[in-house]
Design a protein around this motif. Sequence first.
Motif, short mmCIF file in Angstrom:
data_model
loop_
_atom_site.label_atom_id
_atom_site.label_comp_id
_atom_site.label_asym_id
_atom_site.label_seq_id
_atom_site.Cartn_x
_atom_site.Cartn_y
_atom_site.Cartn_z
N LEU A 54 0.81 -1.22 0.00
CA LEU A 54 0.00 0.00 0.00
C LEU A 54 0.84 1.28 0.00
O LEU A 54 0.32 2.35 -0.28
CB LEU A 54 -0.93 0.02 1.22
CG LEU A 54 -2.01 -1.06 1.25
CD1 LEU A 54 -2.74 -1.04 2.58
CD2 LEU A 54 -2.98 -0.85 0.10
N THR A 55 2.11 1.17 0.35
CA THR A 55 2.99 2.35 0.40
C THR A 55 4.29 2.07 -0.33
O THR A 55 4.68 0.92 -0.50
CB THR A 55 3.34 2.74 1.85
OG1 THR A 55 4.08 1.68 2.44
CG2 THR A 55 2.10 3.02 2.68
N ALA A 56 4.94 3.13 -0.74
CA ALA A 56 6.21 2.98 -1.46
C ALA A 56 7.40 2.90 -0.51
O ALA A 56 8.44 2.34 -0.85
CB ALA A 56 6.40 4.15 -2.41
N ASN A 57 7.25 3.43 0.68
CA ASN A 57 8.35 3.52 1.62
C ASN A 57 8.20 2.45 2.70
O ASN A 57 7.15 2.37 3.36
CB ASN A 57 8.33 4.93 2.25
CG ASN A 57 9.51 5.17 3.17
OD1 ASN A 57 10.14 4.25 3.64
ND2 ASN A 57 9.78 6.43 3.41
N PRO A 58 9.23 1.61 2.95
CA PRO A 58 9.13 0.57 3.98
C PRO A 58 8.86 1.14 5.38
O PRO A 58 8.14 0.53 6.16
CB PRO A 58 10.48 -0.14 3.93
CG PRO A 58 11.02 0.15 2.57
CD PRO A 58 10.48 1.49 2.19
N SER A 59 9.42 2.28 5.69
CA SER A 59 9.17 2.89 7.01
C SER A 59 7.71 3.31 7.14
O SER A 59 7.10 3.14 8.20
CB SER A 59 10.08 4.10 7.22
OG SER A 59 11.42 3.70 7.20
N ASP A 60 7.15 3.86 6.07
CA ASP A 60 5.74 4.24 6.09
C ASP A 60 4.86 3.01 6.24
O ASP A 60 3.81 3.05 6.90
CB ASP A 60 5.36 4.99 4.82
CG ASP A 60 5.98 6.38 4.75
OD1 ASP A 60 6.41 6.89 5.81
OD2 ASP A 60 6.04 6.95 3.65
N ALA A 61 5.27 1.89 5.64
CA ALA A 61 4.51 0.66 5.74
C ALA A 61 4.49 0.17 7.20
O ALA A 61 3.44 -0.28 7.69
CB ALA A 61 5.10 -0.41 4.83
#
Length: 196
Positions: A54-61
Amino acid sequence: MTAPVCISASAAAAPARQTLPHPRLAPAGTSLYPSFASYVRARHPALLRTARSLTANPSDAEDLLQTALAKTYVAWERIEDHRALDGYVRRALLNTRTSQWRRRRVDEFACDELPEPEPRPGADDPAERQALRDAMWRAILRLPARQRAMVVLRYYEDLSEAQTAELLGVSVGTVKSAVSRALGKLREDPELGLAR
């Protein structure tokens, strides 16, 4: 006689792991996960993969998953069918991501290079100002002692011509002519010409 069995120290020290079956394989009416913590331990990798999709950034995920799990924890007692937990968390992931997307500020965007801020008019680089001050001080140190004293008193100490004359025990005319000659030398100083 029994034969000795060799096992590694790490295998001997580690407790036997309980493997939990997939929620769809559990019999109806049984509670597969006795606690929220056991659910998170068992399903975290699969849920994190969903969040990463759902997100491009692993931290945001990871942040997204934490938020969805917090919502699930609050509703844990209300969820009757624990076989539907994955669906509940996935729906929380999707709803949270949609809310984040809607709240996103319009002026936020990703770019390869950070833009340099436009210099404000009249606000030059502090490093350049310091370099100019250093060059000015070196030029003042090259002046004769009497001229140097008068320039420092007049411009660094902000004394008037009369106060400078009184302090040095000379006439006001002497101060005026000496300061004028000193300023002429400073204007012609090659190091100050390069610093400007």
